[in-house]
Design an enzyme around this catalytic site. Sequence first.
Site, mmCIF file in Angstrom:
data_model
loop_
_atom_site.group_PDB
_atom_site.id
_atom_site.type_symbol
_atom_site.label_atom_id
_atom_site.label_comp_id
_atom_site.label_asym_id
_atom_site.label_seq_id
_atom_site.Cartn_x
_atom_site.Cartn_y
_atom_site.Cartn_z
ATOM 1 N N LYS A 1 0.867 -1.185 0.000
ATOM 2 C CA LYS A 1 0.000 0.000 0.000
ATOM 3 C C LYS A 1 0.891 1.219 0.000
ATOM 4 O O LYS A 1 1.589 1.500 0.972
ATOM 5 C CB LYS A 1 -0.912 -0.037 1.231
ATOM 6 C CG LYS A 1 -1.817 1.130 1.413
ATOM 7 C CD LYS A 1 -3.036 1.264 0.530
ATOM 8 C CE LYS A 1 -3.375 0.314 -0.551
ATOM 9 N NZ LYS A 1 -4.601 0.428 -1.237
ATOM 10 N N HIS B 1 -9.734 -7.402 -5.369
ATOM 11 C CA HIS B 1 -9.555 -6.352 -4.368
ATOM 12 C C HIS B 1 -10.123 -6.796 -3.016
ATOM 13 O O HIS B 1 -11.006 -7.641 -2.963
ATOM 14 C CB HIS B 1 -10.328 -5.127 -4.876
ATOM 15 C CG HIS B 1 -10.571 -4.074 -3.867
ATOM 16 N ND1 HIS B 1 -11.772 -3.919 -3.201
ATOM 17 C CD2 HIS B 1 -9.769 -3.089 -3.408
ATOM 18 C CE1 HIS B 1 -11.688 -2.877 -2.384
ATOM 19 N NE2 HIS B 1 -10.483 -2.362 -2.488
HETATM 20 O O1 GKR Z 1 -7.300 -0.799 3.675
HETATM 21 O O2 GKR Z 1 -6.258 1.114 3.498
HETATM 22 C C1 GKR Z 1 -6.828 0.129 3.008
HETATM 23 C C2 GKR Z 1 -6.924 0.013 1.513
HETATM 24 O O3 GKR Z 1 -6.393 1.171 0.924
HETATM 25 C C3 GKR Z 1 -8.346 -0.180 1.055
HETATM 26 O O4 GKR Z 1 -9.166 0.831 1.603
HETATM 27 C C4 GKR Z 1 -8.487 -0.174 -0.450
HETATM 28 O O5 GKR Z 1 -9.842 -0.233 -0.781
HETATM 29 O O6 GKR Z 1 -7.237 -2.242 -0.454
HETATM 30 C C5 GKR Z 1 -7.918 -1.355 -1.173
HETATM 31 C C6 GKR Z 1 -7.278 -1.027 -2.502
HETATM 32 O O7 GKR Z 1 -6.727 -1.914 -3.093
HETATM 33 O O8 GKR Z 1 -7.381 0.105 -2.975
HETATM 34 MG MG MG Z 2 -6.377 -0.741 -4.851
#
Ligand code: GKR
Ligand code: MG
Length: 415
Positions: free
Chosen positions: A186, A313
């Site tokens: 991330k 996702h």
């Molecule tokens: O859990 O912070 C998180 C992710 O950023 C999530 O909110 C996203 O929806 O995992 C997701 C993504 O692939 O964008």
């Molecule tokens: Mg994403």
Amino acid sequence: MRIAEIHLTPVAIPDKPLLNCKGVHQPYALRTVIEVICDDGTVGLGESYGSTKALEGLRRAAPALIGLDPFHLHELKSRVITALPEGGGINARSAVADHKLTDVVASAFEVPCLDIQGKLLGRPVADLLGGAVRSSVSFSAYLFFKFGAHVGQEQDTWGEVLTPEQMVAEARVMIKAHGFRSLKLKGGVLHPDLEIETMLKLREAFPDHPLRIDPNGGWTVETAIHVARKLESVLEYLEDPVIGTDAMAEVAAATSIPLATNMIVLEFDQIAEVFRKRAVQIVLSDHHYWGGLRASTHLGKLCETLGLGVSMHSNSHLGITLAAMVHVAAATPNLSYDCDTHYPWIGVDVIEGAPFTFSDGALTVPDGPGLGVTLDRDSLAELAALYKQADMKERDDTAYMKQFDPGYERRVPRW
Ligand code: GKR
Ligand code: MG
């Protein structure tokens, strides 16, 4: 056979202070556990979002489904649309991407109906989706930069992860515990040059693991092209580097790395434009908003027709969602990438028995009737009590980040 009762239980699940380009995860993630009970006593399980708009939509649509035959899934969708005439989205106004309430609610009730159908027929849900084409489904390690502790709490066992070296250590722990064979970072959190360094260090430490990075649209086109050039031979795909179809098309034209998205393609009618503009090469499915498990397999077929790849996702979730993901992934022939999952960050569940255990990063597709999971009532009651105690009805990563850094501002793109 008719639906006789529906129970919706909002739950709060303890989460870790994981960072993204909007802020940081709050101490709890919210979900709704769904029980659909037929007049013969057969119970179907489902799991969906727990934020106010989604929960209210589920609550408003549920009475309209009483009396429905659980095999009549088209009728389910039209009853949901009639029950929620104003439709709209479920996310906050400030969100960059939104999900249609009617799709979210119909998806949420489709899964328990398929669970019921599977139980009645004595067949796994994957069989109702055309049958499993693989006996196990592989997941990727979902790596997050993170703070060491929530506000006012002790440091968690993962500790602080804010440097490339600490991220390599986090990846090692994840791989050792679950055997994951691909890694997703991330991004959009640290300066892009530090995230490039992180990916290069991950490549060095794990030479055979496919790598991806997802800054959730946190970069400008210029930054995204800079990152792509540095990581050209390193990434299997680059996920949502920028926001907007034209911006994605510009990045796609400048790199040979395939671009993936769960932010600019969330509905079927968005696919034509990104395809025409060559903005995306891989679409991420997610049964919670694409319209359910059947719609996710249709997405797979459409992507195959268009020559697009499919990956999956996730958001913070429990085992009912994970079971549904495994069934649909098993029954989507061209899902050729390891699926995302937040499951290892959660550590609690509402299903009976031990939580799902990954072996070499994969889960075996359950071959019993339905989804193959049953509710643990004590755990459900515990997490429902936590929801009532927790002073939280919405996810707001930005507001929570301000408790760590009062000067923090949400900016998309940030870098
Ligand atoms: O859990 O912070 C998180 C992710 O950023 C999530 O909110 C996203 O929806 O995992 C997701 C993504 O692939 O964008
Ligand atoms: Mg994403």
